[in-house]
Enzyme design. Structure first.
Site, PDB file in Angstrom:
ATOM      1  CD  GLU A 192      -3.060  -1.049   2.185  1.00  8.84           C
ATOM      2  OE1 GLU A 192      -4.138  -1.609   1.979  1.00  8.84           O
ATOM      3  OE2 GLU A 192      -2.795  -0.427   3.247  1.00  8.84           O
ATOM      4  CD  GLU A 244      -4.328  -6.102   2.261  1.00  8.53           C
ATOM      5  OE1 GLU A 244      -5.007  -5.318   2.963  1.00  8.53           O
ATOM      6  OE2 GLU A 244      -3.091  -6.112   2.276  1.00  8.53           O
TER       7      GLU A 244
END
Length: 659
Positions: free
Chosen positions: A150, A308
């Site tokens: 991320e 995710e």
């Protein structure tokens, strides 16, 4: 490049065996087999275990886990753990810790806790990744690589000394000489002219507003530094694994403001996205759909990966609501409907320790007797029945313009109203189209948009001359363009386009704007067909005609909605934020452009076509019958001749007889 294995839709998620004793790991392998898990991400935050001290690598514990997974039939997405530098590295290089805009150096113990511009961090990264990649060269379980975690969240911009030096180098490379920089930044204003590169600091916190052109460039620079850090790792991995895909996971396409994903997508073998419901938001499945559509668009229409999402509640929102029965299934299959070839979770087993111990897992703290685990088993069975979906595409007749640079520029300081935000308008237009059962792509304003019947530009505040000409050509060739207010205002340096507003779009829209009239908080204005908020403005027609006029407020009697017929197409303009009437206006544009869509369906029913599969997802509390669908249920094998009834809260996927 998409991983060749697993063969069907990838199912699984982040796995953290280092948090558990061997007996739990062995239980996990059995549970993975039971659920049909075929892919896990491994090693995400384990730098301290892989390299307990500089130059001493310990991969034995990881070898055991990977071999065990391979024996269980589970493939591995092997991660580089660089989002969590170890304590020994920080002790040696405290200067690698990022510095915030207001001058605070963060401490150790979180994640994304090293500056991407730090030479020491880059050197340590390169050494670790090279050792890791060489060690697992040719391992049959490793089917892809996952760099970092991320980027841009939570570390977007850093203001440390390493960043400033890299920033000055970036400026030299970008502008070549100081005269060009001073011109682009308009440094004659407030006496900011620079006479040496070394004078240019990062745009730190100031007691007043900092030059917006400087801040816009710093956003570009900062994003580029993270991308360089990714490319460093990717290229090292490719030396040992040239045939395996390499990616990184985006922190939610629609929420990752600091990361220009159009730029990032060029560097990835496969686009991977994370998405977490905003739990308290009503109809949050629409935000989910938008994130999935944007991921597919960033991927150029190719299949992408849901890397995710959550099986239940998350741990970091103000109020972390658990998912209702059936909600995880709807969420997961909506991502698949919109182009994902994977359904992966954070995480496989819920953690006992640390900041994310209240974050749900596929195996929750309640264990395998829980509803959540039963739903995981059911979802795994569903995905095995949908193997035929993998690799197919999603077609869209409508596109929404999304430009991260416009996002950055629009939300800098001192705009005409605090209510001018990028997502507010994009969300409003997307939601209206979603409720009309229109599948949407997202596009950069400079992209080839000739294949779309309708293009919507809700927040195109920053628009280059080249992008404006691209939109102009689209309309002249027969396209229908709908532009919302405060678009076409500035160029790539946040400088006002010459002449009256909306500068870059005056000729295309056939109008000019004499003055902006932002509205007070909670103030509304009426038009001949609707009601608006946030914004009003004084429009002078110059070829366009008024479709609606303001009937109240500062611009009563003047145009509120216009249409300019140009060439074979039309350019529409909307000068307020409708409280009512946006969906009706969009329907008028869609109908004039001949956009096909189902009629007379409730707007709680999500309908998406992916290849020959029709996904019908009912977010409502009543069953819905959908007409015009003939085929076989991919999940239940039922035959449908012309209609399908979808249970309340249920999902039907139909393999149509004819696409």
């Amino acid at each position: 490049m998409y991983p060749e294995r697993p063969a069907g839709i990838a199912f699984g998620g982040d796995y953290s065996p280092e948090q558990w004793p061997r007996e739990v790991q062995e239980e996990d392998m059995a549970l993975m087999r039971e659920a049909g898990v075929n892919l896990v991400s491994l090693g995400m935050f384990t730098w301290a275990l892989m390299e307990p001290e500089r130059g001493r690598y310990e991969f034995g514990w990881l070898d055991e886990v990977i071999d065990r997974l391979h024996a269980a039939g589970v493939s591995v997405d092997l991660a580089t753990p660089t989002a969590a530098p170890p304590a020994w590295f920080v002790a040696e290089h405290p200067d690698a810790l990022p510095v915030t805009r207001d001058g605070i150096r963060i401490g150790f113990g979180g994640r994304q806790s090293a500056c991407s511009s730090s030479p020491a961090f880059r050197a340590a990264t390169a050494a670790l990744v090279r050792a890791l990649a060489e060690h697992y060269r040719g391992h049959p379980a490793v089917v892809m690589w996952h760099v970092h975690n991320e980027y841009g969240a939570p570390l977007g911009e850093c203001y440390c000394e390493h960043s400033v030096r890299a920033w000055q180098d970036w400026l030299r490379h970008t502008y070549l000489d100081l005269a060009a920089l001073n011109e682009a930044w308009g440094t004659a204003f407030w006496g900011q002219r620079y006479t040496a590169w070394s004078q240019i600091d990062a745009p730190r916190f100031n007691h007043t507003v900092v030059n917006p052109a400087q801040r816009l460039d710093y956003a570009r620079f900062s994003d580029g530094q993270h991308r360089e850090h990714y490319i460093l790792q990717r290229d090292i991995i490719k030396e040992s694994h040239p045939d395996l895909p390499v990616t990184t996971n985006f922190a939610g396409t629609v929420n990752c403001k600091s990361t220009d994903l159009w730029q990032w997508a060029r560097e990835l073998d496969v686009v991977a996205n994370d998405h977490y419901l905003r739990a308290e938001q009503p109809d949050n499945h629409i935000d989910l759909a938008m994130s999935a559509d944007l991921a597919r668009s960033v991927a150029g229409g190719k299949p992408w990966m849901l890397m995710e999402h959550s099986a239940g509640a998350v741990n970091w929102q103000p109020r972390n609501l658990a998912k209702r029965p059936g909600e995880m299934r709807r969420n997961s299959l909506a991502h698949v409907a919109r182009g994902s070839d994977s359904v992966l979770f954070f995480q496989f087993r819920a953690s006992r320790h640390g900041a994310e111990k209240f974050h749900s897992g596929m195996v929750p703290h309640a264990g395998t007797g829980s509803r959540q685990w039963r739903e995981v088993l059911e979802l795994g069975a569903d995905l095995r029945r949908l193997d035929g979906v993998r690799g197919s595409g999603v077609a869209a007749d409508v596109a929404i313009v999304w430009d991260w640079e416009s996002y950055w520029a629009l939300e800098l300081d001192w705009r005409p109203s605090v209510d001018l935000t990028f997502r507010e308008r994009v969300d409003a237009f997307y939601e209206a189209l979603w409720r009309e059962h229109v599948t949407v792509d997202f596009v950069h304003p400079s992209a080839d948009i000739s294949g779309y019947r309708v293009v919507v530009a809700p927040s195109a505040y920053l628009l280059t001359d080249a992008s404006a000409k691209n939109l102009h050509r689209y309309v002249e060739a027969g396209g229908h363009l709908l532009v919302s207010y405060f678009s076409g205002i500035v160029d790539e340096h946040d400088a006002i386009h010459p002449g009256a507003y909306p500068g870059a779009l005056r000729e295309l829209l056939g109008l000019s704007i004499e003055e902006f009239h932002p509205l007070r908080e909670h103030e509304t204005v009426a038009t001949t067909a609707a009601e608006g908020r946030i914004w009003s403005e004084r429009i002078d027609l110059a070829g366009a005609r008024a479709v609606q006029r303001f009937t109240a407020g500062p611009d009563a009697g003047h145009p509120a909605v216009t249409r300019h017929d140009l060439g074979a197409g039309a350019a529409w303009y909307l000068a307020t934020a409708p409280v009512t009437g946006l969906r009706e206006l969009l329907c008028e544009v869609l109908d004039r452009a001949g956009v096909p869509r189902p009629r007379d369906l409730p707007d709680t029913l999500e309908l998406v076509r992916r290849g020959r599969h029709v996904f019908l997802i009912n977010h409502g509390d009543e069953p819905v019958t959908v007409e015009g669908v003939t085929g076989t249920g991919a999940l239940d094998g039922a035959r449908h001749e012309g209609s399908v009834t979808v249970a309340a809260g249920g999902v039907s996927v139909i393999l149509e007889d004819h696409p």
